[in-house]
Design a protein around this motif. Structure first.
Motif, mmCIF file in Angstrom:
data_model
loop_
_atom_site.group_PDB
_atom_site.id
_atom_site.type_symbol
_atom_site.label_atom_id
_atom_site.label_comp_id
_atom_site.label_asym_id
_atom_site.label_seq_id
_atom_site.Cartn_x
_atom_site.Cartn_y
_atom_site.Cartn_z
ATOM 1 N N PHE A 107 0.833 -1.203 0.000
ATOM 2 C CA PHE A 107 0.000 0.000 0.000
ATOM 3 C C PHE A 107 0.868 1.254 0.000
ATOM 4 C CE2 PHE A 107 -2.394 3.449 1.800
ATOM 5 C CZ PHE A 107 -3.669 3.293 1.277
ATOM 6 N N ALA A 108 1.827 1.297 0.903
ATOM 7 C CA ALA A 108 2.644 2.502 1.034
ATOM 8 C C ALA A 108 3.596 2.678 -0.149
ATOM 9 C CB ALA A 108 3.433 2.444 2.343
ATOM 10 N N TYR A 109 4.211 1.593 -0.597
ATOM 11 C CA TYR A 109 5.190 1.699 -1.682
ATOM 12 C C TYR A 109 4.540 2.132 -2.991
ATOM 13 C CZ TYR A 109 8.561 0.367 -5.262
ATOM 14 O OH TYR A 109 9.402 0.390 -6.348
ATOM 15 N N TYR A 110 3.505 1.397 -3.413
ATOM 16 C CA TYR A 110 2.901 1.707 -4.710
ATOM 17 C C TYR A 110 2.067 2.987 -4.651
ATOM 18 C CZ TYR A 110 4.611 -2.678 -6.526
ATOM 19 O OH TYR A 110 5.436 -3.692 -6.946
ATOM 20 N N GLY A 111 1.469 3.261 -3.503
ATOM 21 C CA GLY A 111 0.768 4.528 -3.366
ATOM 22 C C GLY A 111 1.708 5.704 -3.555
ATOM 23 N N ALA A 112 2.922 5.578 -3.043
ATOM 24 C CA ALA A 112 3.892 6.675 -3.147
ATOM 25 C C ALA A 112 4.566 6.714 -4.514
ATOM 26 C CB ALA A 112 4.945 6.539 -2.048
ATOM 27 N N ALA A 116 8.737 9.111 4.839
ATOM 28 C CA ALA A 116 7.474 9.444 4.191
ATOM 29 C C ALA A 116 6.868 10.715 4.776
ATOM 30 C CB ALA A 116 6.487 8.282 4.320
ATOM 31 N N ILE A 117 6.916 10.837 6.097
ATOM 32 C CA ILE A 117 6.366 12.038 6.741
ATOM 33 C C ILE A 117 7.120 13.281 6.287
ATOM 34 C CG2 ILE A 117 6.113 13.223 8.957
ATOM 35 C CD1 ILE A 117 5.542 10.486 10.212
ATOM 36 N N VAL A 118 8.450 13.186 6.238
ATOM 37 C CA VAL A 118 9.255 14.337 5.825
ATOM 38 C C VAL A 118 8.975 14.695 4.369
ATOM 39 C CG1 VAL A 118 11.606 15.206 5.484
ATOM 40 C CG2 VAL A 118 11.055 13.840 7.512
ATOM 41 N N PHE A 119 8.937 13.685 3.488
ATOM 42 C CA PHE A 119 8.710 13.936 2.059
ATOM 43 C C PHE A 119 7.376 14.641 1.827
ATOM 44 C CE2 PHE A 119 7.213 12.817 -2.200
ATOM 45 C CZ PHE A 119 8.322 13.128 -2.972
ATOM 46 N N GLY A 120 6.363 14.275 2.603
ATOM 47 C CA GLY A 120 5.046 14.852 2.402
ATOM 48 C C GLY A 120 4.894 16.273 2.894
ATOM 49 N N THR A 121 5.866 16.765 3.663
ATOM 50 C CA THR A 121 5.712 18.090 4.270
ATOM 51 C C THR A 121 6.696 19.133 3.744
ATOM 52 O OG1 THR A 121 7.121 17.372 6.128
ATOM 53 C CG2 THR A 121 4.739 17.163 6.397
ATOM 54 N N VAL A 122 7.740 18.719 3.022
ATOM 55 C CA VAL A 122 8.737 19.684 2.554
ATOM 56 C C VAL A 122 8.359 20.215 1.176
ATOM 57 C CG1 VAL A 122 10.594 18.631 3.901
ATOM 58 C CG2 VAL A 122 10.176 17.857 1.553
ATOM 59 N N GLY A 138 0.853 16.098 2.438
ATOM 60 C CA GLY A 138 1.135 15.878 3.855
ATOM 61 C C GLY A 138 0.289 14.760 4.429
ATOM 62 N N LEU A 139 -1.024 14.816 4.211
ATOM 63 C CA LEU A 139 -1.914 13.758 4.682
ATOM 64 C C LEU A 139 -1.607 12.441 3.979
ATOM 65 C CD1 LEU A 139 -4.426 12.687 6.174
ATOM 66 C CD2 LEU A 139 -5.806 13.501 4.239
ATOM 67 N N THR A 140 -1.404 12.497 2.671
ATOM 68 C CA THR A 140 -1.178 11.280 1.887
ATOM 69 C C THR A 140 0.018 10.495 2.400
ATOM 70 O OG1 THR A 140 -2.097 12.381 -0.072
ATOM 71 C CG2 THR A 140 -0.802 10.386 -0.439
ATOM 72 N N PHE A 141 1.137 11.176 2.589
ATOM 73 C CA PHE A 141 2.343 10.463 3.009
ATOM 74 C C PHE A 141 2.330 10.130 4.502
ATOM 75 C CE2 PHE A 141 3.622 11.706 -1.168
ATOM 76 C CZ PHE A 141 4.537 10.743 -1.556
ATOM 77 N N VAL A 194 -0.390 8.918 5.885
ATOM 78 C CA VAL A 194 -1.095 7.632 5.826
ATOM 79 C C VAL A 194 -0.129 6.516 5.449
ATOM 80 C CG1 VAL A 194 -2.862 6.310 4.577
ATOM 81 C CG2 VAL A 194 -3.340 8.658 5.323
ATOM 82 N N PHE A 195 0.736 6.786 4.474
ATOM 83 C CA PHE A 195 1.742 5.784 4.110
ATOM 84 C C PHE A 195 2.624 5.443 5.313
ATOM 85 C CE2 PHE A 195 1.651 7.712 -0.423
ATOM 86 C CZ PHE A 195 0.494 7.006 -0.713
ATOM 87 N N ALA A 196 2.984 6.457 6.100
ATOM 88 C CA ALA A 196 3.843 6.236 7.272
ATOM 89 C C ALA A 196 3.162 5.311 8.281
ATOM 90 C CB ALA A 196 4.187 7.571 7.924
ATOM 91 N N VAL A 197 1.858 5.478 8.477
ATOM 92 C CA VAL A 197 1.118 4.617 9.401
ATOM 93 C C VAL A 197 1.185 3.161 8.935
ATOM 94 C CG1 VAL A 197 -1.185 4.048 10.281
ATOM 95 C CG2 VAL A 197 -0.420 6.439 10.207
ATOM 96 N N PHE A 198 1.033 2.940 7.658
ATOM 97 C CA PHE A 198 1.104 1.573 7.123
ATOM 98 C C PHE A 198 2.499 0.982 7.312
ATOM 99 C CE2 PHE A 198 -2.940 2.563 5.336
ATOM 100 C CZ PHE A 198 -3.550 1.349 5.052
ATOM 101 N N PHE A 199 3.533 1.791 7.136
ATOM 102 C CA PHE A 199 4.893 1.303 7.375
ATOM 103 C C PHE A 199 5.077 0.877 8.834
ATOM 104 C CE2 PHE A 199 6.460 3.945 3.598
ATOM 105 C CZ PHE A 199 6.723 2.832 2.815
#
Length: 465
Positions: free
Chosen positions: A294-299, A359-365, A434-437, A439-444
């Motif tokens: 989920f996290a890999y392909y979503g990103a 993932a969290i950092v990528f989504g916010t910078v 920010g929200l999208t990544f 969510v990916f972080a939670v899955f990781f």
């Protein structure tokens, strides 16, 4: 085969585990790895092609997500069926057929004139691709000496970075070059159709699988050829090196239930995954595969398009993606070393936690340098985690249901890869990157916790029941 393995069959396994790494191992690893790289190239190319078609055909984000997800729907079915077929008909046969199926479908995609036919062909691409990956990792793991088995599987998975880098190069240089650039990209993806013939005739069948099907003479011939290769380079064989310790699952735990015989029918194999002996590890590996997919392909399917939406040109966003992709190789290298030092579970969980933070950092910078740096960190940790995941998955099941177990774990994971590309547009509208990544972080993080429900077979023999 029911019950415990025969002495002859144990001998074949011990001889394989006692071998040094030879040129024959290199041929198995390289032959499987090139197929793996070609798979990655196909998956990677679609992210660039979607971004190009959004401009040329005017497709919206919903249609873009559908193009990505239909391929993953095929992968879910392919992974589940491929494992069952590989346990019944052999690893090499299924490996070659799957390469042929998706290579032909990818090449045909270059000729489409509308989204309808493209969706049909992407489904068939997914069928072949989904079946190939778990079969290849099972195949290589059954040849690898026990003491370096995890490292070899991570090296196999590292070919994914080679293929994804090739996709990024094609995406950067070929796709934007003309209106037909995406067609040429698909045409290059047809290479696996030719390579399938080389695989079919150039690689040996797994001797562990052959022995399990009662074809011990063929298995003996293959093992003897590997021993001859070791002797010719002055290496040690089973005659001069102690066999590794038996696999933990081959003997009952103190106070625990005895290891059950493994059924040989397809239905029996599926039922065995949820027997008392295996249900805990099956649940854990399914959770890990689902969350990581989920996290890999979503990103990574959406990164080029997200960068375009952020205001970067198509060529510039493809350039950023290429740089981010290059960080995959050192991620694999570090995971390949750590997996035999720390073990499978710790390496997997650490890389998954690193993926979550990245993932969290990528989504916010927003600054270019920060986007590239955090994207590279995400590539480094995420692909290192993939290497560890592919190493541990075949090891948690015995030979008689190894490909089935690996295939169904991958198939469950593909369900997440179907959902993720469709959900990303919704998340982007609701809360941006920010929200999208996040969510990916939670899955990781969930995957990192589930990894501790797996068995860790670092340095021990595979269970050959």
């Amino acid at each position: 085969m029911h019950g415990t393995p025969t002495a002859e069959r144990r001998s074949l396994s011990q001889r394989l585990d006692a071998l040094p790494f030879t040129r024959k191992h290199g041929k198995v690893l390289g032959g499987s790895g090139i197929g793996w790289a070609l798979d990655a190239m196909d998956v990677g190319l679609i992210s660039f092609i979607i971004a190009a078609l959004a401009q040329q055909w005017g497709i919206d984000k919903g249609q873009s997500g559908l193009i990505a997800s239909i391929g993953f729907a095929g992968m879910a079915i392919g992974a589940s069926l491929g494992g069952l077929l590989a346990d019944r008909f052999g690893r090499r046969q299924v490996f070659a057929v799957t390469l042929l199926v998706y290579g032909v479908a990818t090449g045909a995609s270059a000729l489409v004139g509308g989204i309808g036919l493209l969706l049909v062909l992407r489904f068939f691409v997914g069928l072949g691709l989904g079946a190939e990956l778990p079969v290849a990792s099972t195949y290589v793991s059954e040849f690898a000496p026990a003491r370096i088995r995890g490292r070899i599987i991570v090296i196999l998975e590292a070919f994914w970075a080679v293929g994804w880098t090739a996709a990024a190069l094609i995406g950067y240089f070929v796709v934007p070059a003309s209106d037909d650039g995406w067609r040429w990209a698909f045409a290059l993806g047809a290479v696996p159709a030719v390579y399938a013939l080389i695989v079919r005739w150039g690689l040996p069948e797994s001797p562990r699988w052959l022995a399990g099907r009662g074809r011990t003479e063929q298995a003996e011939t293959i093992v003897a050829s590997f021993e001859s290769a070791a002797a010719s380079r002055g290496g040690r064989t089973a005659a001069s090196e102690p066999a590794p310790a038996p696999a933990p699952a081959a003997t009952p735990d103190a106070g625990g239930p005895a290891a059950a015989p493994i059924a040989i029918s397809s239905g029996g194999r599926l039922a065995a995954l949820w027997s008392a002996e295996f249900r805990g590890r099956t649940l854990s590996i399914w959770v890990v595969w689902f969350c990581v997919n989920f996290a890999y392909y979503g990103a990574f399917i959406w990164i080029p398009s997200i960068l375009v939406d952020a205001g970067f040109s198509l060529v510039r966003s493809f350039g950023f993606t290429l740089i981010i992709t290059l960080a995959q190789l050192p991620g694999y290298a570090v995971a390949a070393w750590l997996i035999e030092v720390w073990g499978r579970r710790l390496t997997l969980s650490v890389f998954l936690v690193g993926s979550a933070v990245s993932a969290i950092v990528f989504g916010t910078v927003h600054a270019e340098a920060a986007i590239i740096a955090s994207g590279m960190a995400l590539s480094f940790f995420n692909l290192g985690a993939w290497g560890a995941l592919y190493a541990v998955t075949p090891e948690i099941y015995p030979t008689s249901l190894r490909a089935t177990g690996a295939g169904w774990a991958a198939g469950v994971g593909r369900i997440a890869s179907i959902v993720a590309p469709l959900l990303v547009p919704v998340l982007l509208i609701a809360g941006g990157s920010g929200l999208t990544f996040s969510v990916f972080a939670v899955f990781f993080v969930i995957a990192a916790g589930a990894a501790w429900g797996l068995v860790d077979r670092r340095g021990t023999a595979l269970d050959d029941r």
